[in-house]
Enzyme design. Structure first.
Site, PDB file in Angstrom:
ATOM      1  N   VAL A   1     -16.474  -4.195   1.148  1.00 41.06           N
ATOM      2  CA  VAL A   1     -17.784  -4.273   1.790  1.00 41.06           C
ATOM      3  C   VAL A   1     -18.820  -4.825   0.804  1.00 41.06           C
ATOM      4  O   VAL A   1     -19.655  -5.655   1.163  1.00 41.06           O
ATOM      5  CB  VAL A   1     -18.193  -2.879   2.336  1.00 41.06           C
ATOM      6  CG1 VAL A   1     -19.655  -2.864   2.750  1.00 41.06           C
ATOM      7  CG2 VAL A   1     -17.308  -2.515   3.530  1.00 41.06           C
ATOM      8  N   ALA A   2     -18.716  -4.406  -0.454  1.00 42.55           N
ATOM      9  CA  ALA A   2     -19.665  -4.892  -1.465  1.00 42.55           C
ATOM     10  C   ALA A   2     -19.601  -6.413  -1.561  1.00 42.55           C
ATOM     11  O   ALA A   2     -20.623  -7.100  -1.621  1.00 42.55           O
ATOM     12  CB  ALA A   2     -19.323  -4.265  -2.818  1.00 42.55           C
ATOM     13  N   LYS A   3     -18.400  -6.938  -1.544  1.00 46.92           N
ATOM     14  CA  LYS A   3     -18.226  -8.389  -1.667  1.00 46.92           C
ATOM     15  C   LYS A   3     -18.712  -9.100  -0.400  1.00 46.92           C
ATOM     16  O   LYS A   3     -19.309 -10.170  -0.463  1.00 46.92           O
ATOM     17  CB  LYS A   3     -16.751  -8.716  -1.934  1.00 46.92           C
ATOM     18  CG  LYS A   3     -16.259  -8.138  -3.256  1.00 46.92           C
ATOM     19  CD  LYS A   3     -14.845  -8.566  -3.596  1.00 46.92           C
ATOM     20  CE  LYS A   3     -14.494  -8.141  -5.022  1.00 46.92           C
ATOM     21  NZ  LYS A   3     -13.154  -8.547  -5.430  1.00 46.92           N
TER      22      LYS A   3
ATOM     23  N   ASP B   1       0.762  -1.254   0.000  1.00 47.33           N
ATOM     24  CA  ASP B   1       0.000   0.000   0.000  1.00 47.33           C
ATOM     25  C   ASP B   1       0.794   1.306   0.000  1.00 47.33           C
ATOM     26  O   ASP B   1       2.014   1.331   0.125  1.00 47.33           O
ATOM     27  CB  ASP B   1      -1.026  -0.024   1.129  1.00 47.33           C
ATOM     28  CG  ASP B   1      -2.390   0.415   0.601  1.00 47.33           C
ATOM     29  OD1 ASP B   1      -2.491   0.714  -0.599  1.00 47.33           O
ATOM     30  OD2 ASP B   1      -3.347   0.467   1.387  1.00 47.33           O
TER      31      ASP B   1
ATOM     32  N   ASP C   1      28.989  -0.726 -31.425  1.00 45.51           N
ATOM     33  CA  ASP C   1      27.879   0.150 -31.794  1.00 45.51           C
ATOM     34  C   ASP C   1      28.082   1.476 -31.039  1.00 45.51           C
ATOM     35  O   ASP C   1      28.772   1.512 -30.013  1.00 45.51           O
ATOM     36  CB  ASP C   1      26.572  -0.541 -31.403  1.00 45.51           C
ATOM     37  CG  ASP C   1      25.394   0.402 -31.462  1.00 45.51           C
ATOM     38  OD1 ASP C   1      25.223   1.068 -32.496  1.00 45.51           O
ATOM     39  OD2 ASP C   1      24.650   0.489 -30.450  1.00 45.51           O
TER      40      ASP C   1
ATOM     41  N   ARG D   1     -15.501   3.360   6.061  1.00 48.67           N
ATOM     42  CA  ARG D   1     -14.745   4.247   6.934  1.00 48.67           C
ATOM     43  C   ARG D   1     -15.218   5.658   6.618  1.00 48.67           C
ATOM     44  O   ARG D   1     -15.616   5.937   5.478  1.00 48.67           O
ATOM     45  CB  ARG D   1     -13.243   4.177   6.642  1.00 48.67           C
ATOM     46  CG  ARG D   1     -12.525   3.021   7.279  1.00 48.67           C
ATOM     47  CD  ARG D   1     -11.041   3.015   6.949  1.00 48.67           C
ATOM     48  NE  ARG D   1     -10.813   3.100   5.520  1.00 48.67           N
ATOM     49  CZ  ARG D   1     -10.487   4.194   4.873  1.00 48.67           C
ATOM     50  NH1 ARG D   1     -10.316   5.343   5.515  1.00 48.67           N
ATOM     51  NH2 ARG D   1     -10.306   4.190   3.568  1.00 48.67           N
TER      52      ARG D   1
HETATM   53  P1  ADP Z   1     -11.354   0.599   2.863  1.00 51.03           P
HETATM   54  O1  ADP Z   1     -10.270  -0.367   2.715  1.00 51.03           O
HETATM   55  O2  ADP Z   1     -11.188   1.831   2.073  1.00 51.03           O
HETATM   56  O3  ADP Z   1     -11.681   0.914   4.270  1.00 51.03           O
HETATM   57  P2  ADP Z   1     -13.070  -1.632   2.025  1.00 51.03           P
HETATM   58  O4  ADP Z   1     -14.533  -1.670   1.787  1.00 51.03           O
HETATM   59  O5  ADP Z   1     -12.249  -2.254   0.964  1.00 51.03           O
HETATM   60  O6  ADP Z   1     -12.675  -0.113   2.256  1.00 51.03           O
HETATM   61  O7  ADP Z   1     -12.717  -2.390   3.345  1.00 51.03           O
HETATM   62  C1  ADP Z   1     -13.327  -2.110   4.569  1.00 51.03           C
HETATM   63  C2  ADP Z   1     -13.065  -3.287   5.473  1.00 51.03           C
HETATM   64  O8  ADP Z   1     -13.214  -2.867   6.812  1.00 51.03           O
HETATM   65  C3  ADP Z   1     -14.038  -4.406   5.230  1.00 51.03           C
HETATM   66  O9  ADP Z   1     -13.354  -5.621   5.195  1.00 51.03           O
HETATM   67  C4  ADP Z   1     -14.978  -4.346   6.416  1.00 51.03           C
HETATM   68  O10 ADP Z   1     -15.449  -5.591   6.826  1.00 51.03           O
HETATM   69  C5  ADP Z   1     -14.121  -3.729   7.486  1.00 51.03           C
HETATM   70  N1  ADP Z   1     -14.954  -2.935   8.382  1.00 51.03           N
HETATM   71  C6  ADP Z   1     -15.737  -1.943   8.035  1.00 51.03           C
HETATM   72  N2  ADP Z   1     -16.390  -1.469   9.092  1.00 51.03           N
HETATM   73  C7  ADP Z   1     -15.986  -2.176  10.127  1.00 51.03           C
HETATM   74  C8  ADP Z   1     -16.300  -2.151  11.505  1.00 51.03           C
HETATM   75  N3  ADP Z   1     -17.159  -1.297  12.010  1.00 51.03           N
HETATM   76  N4  ADP Z   1     -15.680  -3.015  12.274  1.00 51.03           N
HETATM   77  C9  ADP Z   1     -14.801  -3.885  11.749  1.00 51.03           C
HETATM   78  N5  ADP Z   1     -14.486  -3.948  10.480  1.00 51.03           N
HETATM   79  C10 ADP Z   1     -15.071  -3.104   9.667  1.00 51.03           C
HETATM   80  C1  G6P Z   2      -7.492   1.624   3.162  1.00 56.13           C
HETATM   81  C2  G6P Z   2      -6.022   1.575   2.884  1.00 56.13           C
HETATM   82  C3  G6P Z   2      -5.301   0.797   3.968  1.00 56.13           C
HETATM   83  C4  G6P Z   2      -5.618   1.358   5.310  1.00 56.13           C
HETATM   84  C5  G6P Z   2      -7.129   1.383   5.511  1.00 56.13           C
HETATM   85  C6  G6P Z   2      -7.533   2.013   6.835  1.00 56.13           C
HETATM   86  O1  G6P Z   2      -7.989   0.356   3.071  1.00 56.13           O
HETATM   87  O2  G6P Z   2      -5.813   1.019   1.621  1.00 56.13           O
HETATM   88  O3  G6P Z   2      -3.905   0.852   3.754  1.00 56.13           O
HETATM   89  O4  G6P Z   2      -5.018   0.617   6.333  1.00 56.13           O
HETATM   90  O5  G6P Z   2      -7.721   2.123   4.465  1.00 56.13           O
HETATM   91  O6  G6P Z   2      -6.966   3.278   6.989  1.00 56.13           O
HETATM   92  P1  G6P Z   2      -6.010   3.659   8.197  1.00 56.13           P
HETATM   93  O7  G6P Z   2      -5.471   4.989   7.837  1.00 56.13           O
HETATM   94  O8  G6P Z   2      -6.894   3.668   9.392  1.00 56.13           O
HETATM   95  O9  G6P Z   2      -4.955   2.611   8.287  1.00 56.13           O
END
Ligand code: ADP
Ligand code: G6P
Length: 736
Positions: A387-389, A142, A508, A283
């Site tokens: 999350v979608a998956k 990352d 060359d 997030r």
């Molecule tokens: P990002 O990586 O940008 O945060 P993603 O949707 O790819 O977005 O991943 C989010 C991940 O964080 C998911 O695997 C989800 O299950 C986890 N997650 C989201 N909300 C919570 C929560 N309240 N507690 C624990 N895990 C969470």
């Molecule tokens: C995204 C980034 C990750 C990061 C996560 C949470 O999924 O790709 O590298 O860990 O967000 O963000 P944070 O800043 O709390 O580590």
């Protein structure tokens, strides 16, 4: 046994100290949740930040922390408060994150942030170097650690390093605005394999590498000195089994065993039968489009008022990066929006939005997924969106509708979802209606396909594919091209050189004795080169030929008074011992009148390209064009020329950023073989970087020592990195 070392900013757990005691909570975000499933057993070590700074950790707790992490096969990198300020809250999340998500206006270009980012990346690299054994595989993750691969490679040139970017790689037009763009690219190129979620991110990256570093890219291979770096897309999957099993378990729980949240959700369903629950989980991040989603929800309720009291939106926003001003502003904006809409639209029986700003335990996340009829995810830009998956994986009875933004990487693989543009409120309102009224059969039919795919391409398969590709990349490098000119080989060649009685050398010029220049006339020989060539030229029993595609005027100007032997225009002209150039091959030039206008039309339409006119050939140079565009035009020109030429007398040579049209009976191979036949030589040496030099490598006898400059497919026996190494090699000959 070799181990896999995972490196990311965050460890899978975040440590906290409260009341003098230590506790650990799981990290949120796609990287941590995904990689957690990959990281298991003793053959894996995860290096990262524990969530605590040096200032937070009292000396007395340090051994306890290290022990707790070791139990999880983790090891911490020590970071202090100022590191976190500059590297994490600064460069990572105020420069790279907004820029890579196309929020250019949020991106801050602060030198202090950059300095801190470099220093902290070095700390991570040092931690890896200390922990890694020779045959370990290093997997860096990352945007927080973009410089680490190069830093590790510098100290461990033989290490196997993979890098995966979990966020988008932006288009060249965005990336180029970054003041430290070349450093970032070079940092990444320390890896042997660079992975992205989607083909688009991969293509953006390759385009930046070509344009900003001017490196050769062939399909998805990047050629950097003596290395080939592979770039590929690997869409990250989820731990499907974990989510579907957790869903089954949650649904099976009865009465008092159900969580408080689940009880509340059940109560809602009982009290308002027929109403729909829409969930969104992210997030709290501006890239997730949460504020727009709330606005779109209001728009929907106004456009279709019949759904008032019939739908409820649950928003779970997980606190994230709350020291960064943009996140604080967003938090305020969302608080206000939710307050206003609930204030305006609520009735005694109904609150349109339930808003949670907190991190919920995994079980509650599952409760939300399984209880919601619709998942509505509207990122404005998202690397993947797991999350979608996860929502789809928890739908054990196959019902449920996923509405997903086209701007999420996962949309590429989830065609059966309802895909929307998050900026189009009209479309979103209509899609919400479609989702609410979608028949169960249709929901199940769509989800069946989605589930099958997610089940098959799960996170384990994703990680294995990346790892296998990384391992085969390392193996391929050794066999793909000629043998690297090592010190031992060079010693062997020098010994042979010394013991020989009559030597013949073909050198060359461009790309071999000297580097390329934007203006070919400016690539004139420097003092060092003259010294080397003079010394070789005056050596006993040694015949040196400069053999080049250049024209005779330029070479006469540079070398004639030094009396070097020269073959130019790929073998049309020859000059020996300072005599004027003579024709070596009989060639015709009458075709040139016909071909010149074709090349001119390409010059007109391809800014930066130009024609070099020689006596018996025409060359179209495109080194100074936009690399992608120039390559496209070169392919086009190749097709046009081949259809025009149509006979065997003229041929097209594809050189290094140049296409040359010339008589077919002329090439460096033929010329060098003619020279060879004129005396009895017991040491023959040919070196060149270009496609046109391949004729020499191919046609000279097997006993010739042939050397390619650069790491491309070649008929030569050995390769060296670049002109600097070529000069070192020639100096060995001189000294002997
Ligand atoms: P990002 O990586 O940008 O945060 P993603 O949707 O790819 O977005 O991943 C989010 C991940 O964080 C998911 O695997 C989800 O299950 C986890 N997650 C989201 N909300 C919570 C929560 N309240 N507690 C624990 N895990 C969470
Ligand atoms: C995204 C980034 C990750 C990061 C996560 C949470 O999924 O790709 O590298 O860990 O967000 O963000 P944070 O800043 O709390 O580590």
């Amino acid at each position: 046994m070799s181990k896999t070392i995972i490196i990311s900013n965050r460890l899978p757990v975040q440590l906290q100290i409260s009341d003098g005691g230590l506790s650990a909570i799981p990290s949120v975000g796609g990287l941590a949740t995904g990689m957690k499933s990959v990281h298991s057993g003793d053959d894996s070590l995860w290096i990262g930040w524990s969530g605590l700074t040096d200032e937070d950790i009292p000396n007395i707790l340090e051994p306890q922390i290290d022990h707790a992490l070791r139990e999880l096969n983790c090891s911490k990198v020590r970071l202090n408060k100022s590191d976190i300020e500059g590297y994490y809250f600064g460069f990572s999340n105020r420069t790279i994150w907004p820029l890579f998500h196309y929020f250019l206006e949020y991106s801050e270009f602060e030198l202090d942030f950059w300095e801190s980012y470099k220093a902290v990346n070095q700390k991570f690299a040092d931690a890896i170097i200390e922990a890694a054994d020779e045959d370990d595989i290093i997997w860096v993750h990352d945007y927080q650690l973009l410089l680490v691969p190069e830093m590790v490679k510098a100290k461990r040139p033989n290490a196997t390093i993979g890098f995966f970017l979990h966020i988008p790689f932006p288009s060249y037009e965005i990336f180029r605005t970054l003041p430290w763009r070349e450093h970032i690219l070079r940092g990444l190129l320390g890896a042997d394999l660079i992975g992205f979620h989607t083909y688009d991110y991969e293509r953006h990256f390759l385009s930046s590498v070509r344009r900003l570093l001017g490196l050769d890219v062939s399909f998805n291979d990047i050629y950097l000195e003596d290395r080939v770096i592979k770039v590929d897309s690997f869409p990250m999957g989820i731990d499907y089994h974990k989510f579907s099993e957790a869903a089954k378990k949650s649904i099976a729980l009865q009465g008092k065993h159900r969580s408080d949240l689940q009880k509340k959700l059940d109560e809602h369903k009982r009290s308002a039968p027929g109403t729909k629950l829409i969930v969104s989980i992210d997030r709290l991040d501006y890239s997730k489009g949460i504020a727009k989603r709330i606005n779109a929800f209001e728009y929907f309720l106004n456009k279709y008022p019949e759904y008032k009291e019939k739908v409820r939106l649950i928003i779970l926003a997980v606190p994230s990066r709350s020291n960064v001003p943009q996140y604080q502003l967003l938090k305020r904006e969302i608080d206000e929006l939710v307050g206003r809409i609930n204030g305006e639209l609520s009735t005694v029986n109904w609150t349109p939005i339930w808003y949670f700003y907190r991190s919920l335990p995994f079980e509650n996340l599952i409760d939300l997924y399984t209880s919601s009829d619709i998942a509505w995810l509207t990122p404005l830009r998202d690397g993947m969106n797991l999350v979608a998956k996860e929502y789809i994986a928890t739908r054990t009875d196959k019902t449920g509708v996923l509405i997903l933004s086209e701007m999420a990487g996962s949309a590429n693989e989830m065609n059966e979802a309802l895909l929307i543009n998050p900026n189009n409120f009209e479309e979103q309102a209509d899609t919400l209606k479609q989702a609410i009224t979608m028949p169960k059969e249709e929901q199940m039919a769509r989800n069946m396909f989605l589930q099958k795919r997610l089940q098959r391409y799960n996170v384990e398969v994703w990680a294995n594919e990346f790892m296998n590709s990384l391992k085969s990349q390392r193996k391929a490098v050794g066999t793909f091209v000629s043998e690297k000119m090592t010190g031992t080989i060079l010693d062997w060649i020098t010994t042979k050189y010394n013991s020989s009685k009559n030597r013949l050398l073909f050198l060359d010029y461009d790309g071999t004795l000297t580097g390329f220049h934007k203006d070919p006339q400016k690539a004139s020989p420097d003092k060092e080169l003259y010294e080397i060539l003079d010394a070789l030229h005056h050596q006993e029993n040694t015949t040196v030929f400069l053999i080049s595609g250049r024209d005779k005027t330029t070479f006469s100007k540079w070398f004639l008074d030094r009396k070097y032997n020269m073959i130019v225009e790929h073998g049309v002209w020859i000059s020996t011992k300072g005599e004027d150039f003579k024709m070596l091959e009989k060639v015709k030039g009458d075709w040139m009148e016909k071909i010149r206008p074709v090349l001119e039309s390409f010059v007109d339409r391809t800014p930066g390209s130009f024609i070099e006119e020689k006596n018996y050939s025409l060359a179209w140079h495109y080194r100074n064009t936009d690399p992608d565009f120039g390559q496209k035009r070169a392919t086009e020109l190749n097709t046009v020329l081949r259809s025009l030429i149509g006979n065997d007398d003229i041929s097209v040579l594809n050189g290094n950023k140049v296409m040359e049209v010339k008589s077919s009976n002329v090439n460096k191979g033929r010329a060098s073989v003619r020279m060879l036949s004129q005396a009895d030589y017991d040491f023959v040496f040919a070196i060149g970087d270009d496609w046109t030099d391949e004729f020499m490598f191919e046609e000279l006898p097997d006993s010739t020592i042939t050397v390619k400059v650069g790491l491309q497919k070649t008929q030569a026996k050995y390769h060296v990195e670049g002109p600097k190494k070529v000069r070192e090699l020639l100096k060995q000959f001189i000294q002997s």
